[in-house]
Design a protein around this motif. Structure first.
Motif, mmCIF file in Angstrom:
data_model
loop_
_atom_site.group_PDB
_atom_site.id
_atom_site.type_symbol
_atom_site.label_atom_id
_atom_site.label_comp_id
_atom_site.label_asym_id
_atom_site.label_seq_id
_atom_site.Cartn_x
_atom_site.Cartn_y
_atom_site.Cartn_z
ATOM 1 N N LYS A 223 40.292 40.863 33.916
ATOM 2 C CA LYS A 223 40.371 39.479 33.044
ATOM 3 C C LYS A 223 39.668 38.305 33.833
ATOM 4 C CE LYS A 223 42.995 42.058 30.505
ATOM 5 N NZ LYS A 223 42.601 42.675 29.357
ATOM 6 N N GLN A 224 39.234 37.426 33.093
ATOM 7 C CA GLN A 224 38.503 36.279 33.664
ATOM 8 C C GLN A 224 39.319 35.198 32.900
ATOM 9 O OE1 GLN A 224 34.120 35.629 33.806
ATOM 10 N NE2 GLN A 224 33.865 37.738 34.261
ATOM 11 N N PHE A 225 39.557 34.126 33.893
ATOM 12 C CA PHE A 225 40.253 32.994 33.471
ATOM 13 C C PHE A 225 39.478 31.626 33.702
ATOM 14 C CE2 PHE A 225 43.392 36.203 33.741
ATOM 15 C CZ PHE A 225 44.210 36.017 32.616
ATOM 16 N N GLU A 226 39.384 30.665 33.056
ATOM 17 C CA GLU A 226 39.002 29.434 33.465
ATOM 18 C C GLU A 226 40.342 28.426 33.797
ATOM 19 O OE1 GLU A 226 35.318 27.450 31.695
ATOM 20 O OE2 GLU A 226 37.096 26.056 30.762
ATOM 21 N N VAL A 227 40.321 27.924 34.651
ATOM 22 C CA VAL A 227 41.427 26.986 34.921
ATOM 23 C C VAL A 227 40.901 25.726 35.496
ATOM 24 C CG1 VAL A 227 43.380 26.702 36.392
ATOM 25 C CG2 VAL A 227 42.715 29.024 35.968
ATOM 26 N N LYS A 256 36.527 29.187 37.407
ATOM 27 C CA LYS A 256 36.396 30.468 36.790
ATOM 28 C C LYS A 256 36.910 31.517 37.904
ATOM 29 C CE LYS A 256 33.436 28.985 33.156
ATOM 30 N NZ LYS A 256 32.275 29.238 32.419
ATOM 31 N N LYS A 258 38.240 35.831 38.303
ATOM 32 C CA LYS A 258 38.471 37.228 37.774
ATOM 33 C C LYS A 258 39.650 37.866 38.556
ATOM 34 C CE LYS A 258 34.926 40.001 37.397
ATOM 35 N NZ LYS A 258 33.622 40.744 37.794
ATOM 36 N N ILE A 264 48.029 39.953 37.997
ATOM 37 C CA ILE A 264 48.335 38.998 36.991
ATOM 38 C C ILE A 264 49.528 38.183 37.325
ATOM 39 C CG2 ILE A 264 48.954 38.360 34.727
ATOM 40 C CD1 ILE A 264 46.113 38.683 34.754
ATOM 41 N N ILE A 279 44.340 26.424 30.917
ATOM 42 C CA ILE A 279 44.260 27.539 31.512
ATOM 43 C C ILE A 279 43.604 28.409 30.367
ATOM 44 C CG2 ILE A 279 46.455 28.402 31.453
ATOM 45 C CD1 ILE A 279 45.610 30.374 33.523
ATOM 46 N N SER A 280 42.460 29.000 30.208
ATOM 47 C CA SER A 280 42.196 30.018 28.917
ATOM 48 C C SER A 280 41.625 31.329 29.424
ATOM 49 C CB SER A 280 41.158 29.152 28.095
ATOM 50 O OG SER A 280 40.011 28.839 28.903
ATOM 51 N N GLU A 281 41.677 32.479 28.714
ATOM 52 C CA GLU A 281 40.921 33.570 29.020
ATOM 53 C C GLU A 281 39.735 33.587 28.592
ATOM 54 O OE1 GLU A 281 41.740 38.480 28.496
ATOM 55 O OE2 GLU A 281 43.130 37.056 27.961
ATOM 56 N N LYS A 283 37.002 36.173 27.176
ATOM 57 C CA LYS A 283 36.693 37.407 26.675
ATOM 58 C C LYS A 283 35.450 37.898 27.395
ATOM 59 C CE LYS A 283 40.600 37.999 24.573
ATOM 60 N NZ LYS A 283 41.650 39.097 24.931
#
Length: 304
Positions: A223-227, A256, A258, A264, A279-281, A283
């Motif tokens: 998964k990739q997240f932006e924080v 960002k 991974k 998790i 925070i957002s995933e 896609k």
């Protein structure tokens, strides 16, 4: 679904100066849609021409339904529908006359051709050489499918089609797959491949650099997240942790990262130590996955 009806085995065609295809191998199973991705000049059309029996390999071979594509091209053609990447029609007056000519050569009636013309909103009775690129592409689609082929090879099949017709094409391909057809499709439209293909191969500089299932992308365990952090100091502190960072933008207190599914819980626990803005995933799309193999190339967003 276990039987490969299309086999490319260590295919090499060397034109010199690094052009051609080199040790290309993949198989397409009965009843699946297989995407073949790469920009112009990567080796897609060269590979497809060998499958059609138009060229002889320097090394390796291709087979369809167990038949060697070079030594038994006539038998192979009996199973196929085909759209070329660059369509050149003969000197014939109307689109309908061309459709009738191909139907006669294949020994089929025109009922399915008429249905496909209606489906793609094609009026084929106009002068062929005056038709738009989109109209000519629709004729190619009709001719490729009207004889109910078991296997269809499509080289950039929606070139020139408007978005409405591209959507109808996607529905058509899914319908053909549900009937058990086997489809090999080279396309420059990522969304089209995402919606239709079961598996795909990526080719770069004439070599296969990846093969994957579409499910591996849509259900990727990485998964990739932006924080975004409330403070620069927190962003920098978190940025020094042992994660795989895609981007660190400390000017905006943002990273960002991974994260594999198995990490998790640790990721969430680490973030709980900081004050966050959001925070957002992110896609992961096919285009992003593709660009991992073409980071050094200049590409146009949304297409190959």
């Amino acid at each position: 679904m276990d039987e490969n009806v299309i086999v490319v085995d260590n295919l090499t065609k060397d034109y010199g100066l690094g052009r051609g295809c080199f040790d290309v191998s993949f198989g397409v199973k009965k009843g699946e849609v297989f995407g073949f991705l790469g920009p112009n000049g990567a080796g897609k059309s060269t590979t497809i021409r060998h499958l059609l029996g138009f060229q002889k390999a320097h090394k390796g071979n291709c087979s369809i339904m167990g038949l060697d594509c070079w030594t038994k091209p006539k038998e192979v053609q009996g199973y196929l529908g085909y759209i070329a990447g660059e369509i050149n029609y003969p000197d014939i007056k109307t689109g309908w006359q061309f459709i009738k000519m191909i139907a006669s050569m294949r020994g089929v009636d025109l009922k399915e051709a008429e249905r496909l013309c209606e489906y793609y909103q094609l009026k084929p009775h106009g002068v062929l050489k005056r038709m738009s690129k989109g109209m000519k592409q629709k004729i190619a689609l009709v001719v490729a499918f009207m004889h109910n082929p078991q296997i269809v090879i499509l080289d950039e099949p929606t070139s020139g089609l408007d978005p409405l017709m591209q959507a109808k094409f996607v529905d058509h391909i899914l319908s053909e797959r549900d009937k058990g057809k086997t489809i090999l499709m080279s396309s420059h439209i990522f969304e089209e491949v995402e919606k239709t293909c079961d598996r795909l191969a990526i080719i770069r500089n004439g070599k296969i650099v990846a093969q994957m299932h579409m499910n591996d992308i849509t259900h990727n365990k990485d998964k990739q997240f932006e924080v975004r952090f409330k403070s620069l100091a927190d962003a920098q502190t978190f940025g020094n942790l042992q994660y795989e960072f895609v981007e660190k933008n400390y000017d905006k207190s943002r990273v960002k990262v991974k994260v594999h599914d198995s990490h998790i819980n640790r990721f969430v626990a680490d973030l709980a130590k900081y004050q966050l803005e959001y925070i957002s995933e992110i896609k992961l799309t096919l285009e992003e996955r593709f660009m991992e193999y073409y980071k050094d190339d200049t590409m146009v967003g949304g297409s190959l």
